[in-house]
Design a protein around this motif. Structure first.
Motif, PDB file in Angstrom:
ATOM      1  N   GLN A  92      19.058  64.471  39.094  1.00  0.00           N
ATOM      2  CA  GLN A  92      18.213  64.685  37.931  1.00  0.00           C
ATOM      3  C   GLN A  92      18.600  63.821  36.739  1.00  0.00           C
ATOM      4  O   GLN A  92      17.786  63.600  35.858  1.00  0.00           O
ATOM      5  N   ASN A  93      19.818  63.332  36.710  1.00  0.00           N
ATOM      6  CA  ASN A  93      20.277  62.555  35.562  1.00  0.00           C
ATOM      7  C   ASN A  93      20.177  61.059  35.834  1.00  0.00           C
ATOM      8  O   ASN A  93      20.452  60.599  36.944  1.00  0.00           O
ATOM      9  N   GLU A  94      19.816  60.323  34.801  1.00  0.00           N
ATOM     10  CA  GLU A  94      19.664  58.879  34.939  1.00  0.00           C
ATOM     11  C   GLU A  94      20.986  58.216  35.335  1.00  0.00           C
ATOM     12  O   GLU A  94      21.006  57.298  36.153  1.00  0.00           O
ATOM     13  N   HIS A  95      22.118  58.670  34.779  1.00  0.00           N
ATOM     14  CA  HIS A  95      23.401  58.053  35.138  1.00  0.00           C
ATOM     15  C   HIS A  95      23.713  58.273  36.618  1.00  0.00           C
ATOM     16  O   HIS A  95      24.298  57.410  37.255  1.00  0.00           O
ATOM     17  N   THR A  96      23.299  59.395  37.184  1.00  0.00           N
ATOM     18  CA  THR A  96      23.511  59.641  38.606  1.00  0.00           C
ATOM     19  C   THR A  96      22.633  58.716  39.440  1.00  0.00           C
ATOM     20  O   THR A  96      23.092  58.136  40.430  1.00  0.00           O
ATOM     21  N   LEU A 141      31.023  65.811  36.443  1.00  0.00           N
ATOM     22  CA  LEU A 141      29.855  66.106  37.272  1.00  0.00           C
ATOM     23  C   LEU A 141      28.933  67.105  36.582  1.00  0.00           C
ATOM     24  O   LEU A 141      29.320  68.242  36.303  1.00  0.00           O
ATOM     25  N   ASP A 142      27.727  66.661  36.306  1.00  0.00           N
ATOM     26  CA  ASP A 142      26.788  67.485  35.542  1.00  0.00           C
ATOM     27  C   ASP A 142      25.424  67.617  36.224  1.00  0.00           C
ATOM     28  O   ASP A 142      24.429  67.917  35.569  1.00  0.00           O
ATOM     29  N   LEU A 193      35.289  51.141  38.025  1.00  0.00           N
ATOM     30  CA  LEU A 193      34.746  52.387  37.488  1.00  0.00           C
ATOM     31  C   LEU A 193      34.613  52.361  35.964  1.00  0.00           C
ATOM     32  O   LEU A 193      33.838  53.130  35.408  1.00  0.00           O
ATOM     33  N   ARG A 194      35.307  51.460  35.296  1.00  0.00           N
ATOM     34  CA  ARG A 194      35.116  51.309  33.845  1.00  0.00           C
ATOM     35  C   ARG A 194      33.681  50.860  33.535  1.00  0.00           C
ATOM     36  O   ARG A 194      33.158  51.149  32.471  1.00  0.00           O
ATOM     37  N   ASP A 195      33.090  50.128  34.469  1.00  0.00           N
ATOM     38  CA  ASP A 195      31.732  49.624  34.271  1.00  0.00           C
ATOM     39  C   ASP A 195      30.662  50.647  34.651  1.00  0.00           C
ATOM     40  O   ASP A 195      29.468  50.378  34.491  1.00  0.00           O
ATOM     41  N   HIS A 196      31.087  51.793  35.170  1.00  0.00           N
ATOM     42  CA  HIS A 196      30.162  52.837  35.617  1.00  0.00           C
ATOM     43  C   HIS A 196      30.620  54.190  35.087  1.00  0.00           C
ATOM     44  O   HIS A 196      30.984  55.080  35.860  1.00  0.00           O
ATOM     45  N   ASP A 203      32.323  62.523  43.965  1.00  0.00           N
ATOM     46  CA  ASP A 203      31.611  63.804  44.015  1.00  0.00           C
ATOM     47  C   ASP A 203      30.154  63.715  43.578  1.00  0.00           C
ATOM     48  O   ASP A 203      29.343  64.559  43.967  1.00  0.00           O
ATOM     49  N   TYR A 204      29.802  62.734  42.795  1.00  0.00           N
ATOM     50  CA  TYR A 204      28.438  62.615  42.282  1.00  0.00           C
ATOM     51  C   TYR A 204      27.399  62.395  43.376  1.00  0.00           C
ATOM     52  O   TYR A 204      26.238  62.769  43.221  1.00  0.00           O
TER      53      TYR A 204
END
Length: 191
Positions: A61-65, A49-50, A41-44, A98-99
């Protein structure tokens, strides 16, 4: 060949989870029927949660998601390596779960936990979360004690009995991964 992601659920400095995750990966990688990959998870990194819409709608909607969804979606099952913090799972791990929603569905889950009492309360909480995400958690888990499986609470020295538990958990995980495969395959459409 199915692929199992081994999720390292702690991002703390000086964590011992990386030793545990590499032990799991080392043992699991000896198998020839399934591939295994480590997901730290350090790499991600994900912010709290946004996403404005519930993950079950799949309208990220978010690029990270979207990047996280693309990372998780191809895996056929997971092993989560988790510590126990204050009788529960790490916030970073809960946030990562949760994402997403559909990317977790119909996939098997094995648990490797560690802590003062073997991380068992963390594992129990993960079973509840997994059920809501439509994951099938296997019965066997590996519960590692900070008192007996770590030298000076920092150097991982697992007892031999843990290897037997890990082997059984992996056997169950692979069986369930195969059993759930038809549910992960979209039905053919009539032409």
């Amino acid at each position: 060949m199915p692929t199992i992601g081994i999720i390292l659920g702690s991002t703390r400095p000086n964590r011992v989870g990386d030793q545990v995750a590499h032990w799991v990966l080392g043992h699991a990688s000896r198998r020839t029927d399934v591939g295994f990959e480590l997901l730290d998870l350090r790499d991600h990194p994900l912010p709290h949660l946004d996403e404005p819409m519930p993950p079950s709608l799949g309208q990220y909607q978010n690029e990270h998601t979207r990047r996280w969804a693309e990372t998780i979606a191809p895996y056929d099952g997971f092993v989560i390596v988790t510590p126990e913090y204050n009788h529960g799972i790490p916030g970073v791990l809960k946030n990562a779960l949760d994402y997403l929603y559909a990317e977790w569905n119909n996939k098997a889950l094995g648990l490797v936990s560690y802590g003062a009492t073997g991380g068992t309360r963390s594992a129990e909480q993960l079973r509840l979360v997994a059920a809501e995400l439509q994951m099938a958690d296997v019965r066997q888990q590996v519960a590692l004690s900070l008192f007996t499986d770590f030298q000076d609470f920092s150097v991982f020295k697992p007892g031999d009995h843990n290897l037997a538990a890990l082997t059984t958990m992996l056997d169950q995980l692979i069986a369930w991964t195969s059993a759930l495969a038809p549910l992960r395959t979209p039905p053919a459409t009539a032409t």
